[in-house]
Design an enzyme around this catalytic site. Structure first.
Site, mmCIF file in Angstrom:
data_model
loop_
_atom_site.group_PDB
_atom_site.id
_atom_site.type_symbol
_atom_site.label_atom_id
_atom_site.label_comp_id
_atom_site.label_asym_id
_atom_site.label_seq_id
_atom_site.Cartn_x
_atom_site.Cartn_y
_atom_site.Cartn_z
ATOM 1 N N LYS A 170 -19.890 -31.421 -9.344
ATOM 2 C CA LYS A 170 -19.187 -30.312 -8.669
ATOM 3 C C LYS A 170 -19.786 -29.059 -9.261
ATOM 4 C CE LYS A 170 -14.533 -28.502 -9.088
ATOM 5 N NZ LYS A 170 -14.830 -27.151 -8.693
ATOM 6 N N TYR B 25 -18.165 -31.953 -13.697
ATOM 7 C CA TYR B 25 -17.581 -30.687 -13.223
ATOM 8 C C TYR B 25 -18.207 -29.563 -14.040
ATOM 9 C CZ TYR B 25 -13.829 -27.246 -12.161
ATOM 10 O OH TYR B 25 -13.106 -26.133 -11.776
HETATM 11 C C1 LIG Z 1 -11.957 -21.327 -10.778
HETATM 12 C C2 LIG Z 1 -11.595 -21.779 -9.412
HETATM 13 O O1 LIG Z 1 -10.445 -21.690 -9.033
HETATM 14 N N1 LIG Z 1 -12.588 -22.255 -8.651
HETATM 15 C C3 LIG Z 1 -12.312 -22.890 -7.389
HETATM 16 C C4 LIG Z 1 -12.819 -22.127 -6.205
HETATM 17 O O2 LIG Z 1 -12.303 -22.761 -5.077
HETATM 18 C C5 LIG Z 1 -12.353 -20.666 -6.262
HETATM 19 O O3 LIG Z 1 -10.964 -20.602 -6.491
HETATM 20 C C6 LIG Z 1 -12.646 -19.941 -4.965
HETATM 21 O O4 LIG Z 1 -13.996 -20.069 -4.637
HETATM 22 C C7 LIG Z 1 -12.263 -18.464 -5.082
HETATM 23 O O5 LIG Z 1 -13.143 -17.792 -5.967
HETATM 24 C C8 LIG Z 1 -12.844 -24.261 -7.419
HETATM 25 O O6 LIG Z 1 -14.199 -24.285 -7.743
HETATM 26 C C9 LIG Z 1 -12.030 -24.934 -8.525
HETATM 27 C C10 LIG Z 1 -11.780 -26.281 -8.355
HETATM 28 O O7 LIG Z 1 -12.379 -26.922 -7.550
HETATM 29 C C11 LIG Z 1 -10.773 -26.845 -9.251
HETATM 30 O O8 LIG Z 1 -9.598 -26.621 -9.005
HETATM 31 O O9 LIG Z 1 -11.140 -27.500 -10.212
#
Ligand SMILES: CC(=O)N[C@@H]([C@@H](O)[C@H](O)[C@H](O)CO)[C@@H](O)CC(=O)C(=O)O
Length: 295
Positions: free
Chosen positions: A168, A140
């Site tokens: 990821k 990750y």
């Molecule tokens: C920091 C964060 O929340 N990043 C999200 C994204 O889905 C992000 O919320 C989204 O792209 C909005 O910026 C994901 O990459 C995080 C994720 O997969 C996780 O919950 O670990």
């Protein structure tokens, strides 16, 4: 190509968790979030105890409780990835073993953060997990939050381990993403930024993991599938609407707003763990308007 890599492709919600006012896991609410993701958002899998699950704000026991409830609710309906990364390496190993015994399809571990670990230390962290957990692992990488920026060669070194099946990739670095895709065609690459899903899909990622998929999973799937079949104009339209929604969510408070939208859909999403703050009354109204406008 490794059979597991083929099976694990697709769109995964970075699963939200429901907490009550005391910060305890709300089991019924968590089960409802899982069901909403499977039955309404139609996702292919769940990424459990990631950033979106507020993983870094909860205890080891709560992490285990969440792994347990989610596996019980999902059975074998969709794929499950357990995020077990932690600054305490013993905790990471313990959680990895726990999730593996429950039957999680793979584990994932965030790069170690806060202290400025060098790459040798990062490698040692992953090696320790791999030596002690009998499961495949997805790295990750989220440099904006961890401060750990790895280059192509460093990803290559980690990928040399057979049990490291992918990454990821949560970074807006499309040069590096393209280089990783091109150099490691047999590794799984999940895109991590929902607002950049189309751009990553065009570079042929294998799937994506995102917070907003908890509510906007159907559109995310459309973007991914349209891009895969070369219908870029159509995909761009869906990404545009998606980004209108994501922009409003980010302005209003990311996790709080997704939870409020879920509640508007009769899903018991609960509150966020402190020190995350609650939405103001205005914020709640805006979330409701988003739900009505977009979902
Ligand atoms: C920091 C964060 O929340 N990043 C999200 C994204 O889905 C992000 O919320 C989204 O792209 C909005 O910026 C994901 O990459 C995080 C994720 O997969 C996780 O919950 O670990």
């Amino acid at each position: 190509m490794n059979r597991k890599v083929i099976e694990m492709k697709g769109l995964y919600s970075a699963l939200m968790c429901s907490f009550d006012e005391q910060g305890q896991v709300n089991e019924q609410g968590l089960r409802e979030i899982v069901r909403h993701n499977i039955d309404v958002s139609k996702i292919d899998g769940l990424y459990v105890n990631g950033s979106t699950g507020e993983n870094f704000l909860i205890s080891t026991d709560q992490k285990k409780q969440i792994f347990d409830i989610v596996k019980d609710e999902v059975g074998s309906d969709v794929k499950l990835i357990a995020q077990i990364g932690a600054l305490n390496i013993d905790e990471a190993v313990e959680l990895g073993q726990f999730a593996t015994e429950l039957g999680y399809d793979a584990i994932s571990a965030v790069t170690p953060f806060y202290y400025k670990f060098d790459f040798e230390e990062v490698t040692d962290y992953y090696t320790t997990i791999l030596e002690n957990v009998d499961n495949d692992l997805i790295i990750y990488s989220i440099p904006a939050l961890t401060g750990v920026n790895m280059n192509l060669e460093q990803f290559g070194e980690l990928f040399e381990h057979e049990k490291v099946i992918g990454v990821k990739f949560t970074a807006p670095d499309f040069f590096l993403l393209e280089r990783i895709r091109h150099t490691f065609p047999d590794k799984l690459i999940y895109s991590g930024f929902d607002e950049m899903l189309l751009s990553a899909s065009v570079l042929n990622v294998d799937g994506a993991i995102g917070s907003t998929f908890n509510v906007n999973g159907q559109r995310a799937k459309q973007i991914f599938e349209l891009a895969q079949s070369g219908q870029i104009d159509e995909a761009r339209e869906v990404q545009k609407v998606t980004n209108d929604l994501i922009g409003e969510i980010l302005d209003n408070g990311l996790y709080q707003t997704i939870k409020e939208i879920l509640k508007h859909k009769d899903v018991g999403a609960g509150t966020c763990r402190k020190p995350m703050k609650s939405l103001t009354e205005d914020g709640v109204i805006r979330a409701k308007q988003m739900a009505e406008k977009y979902l």
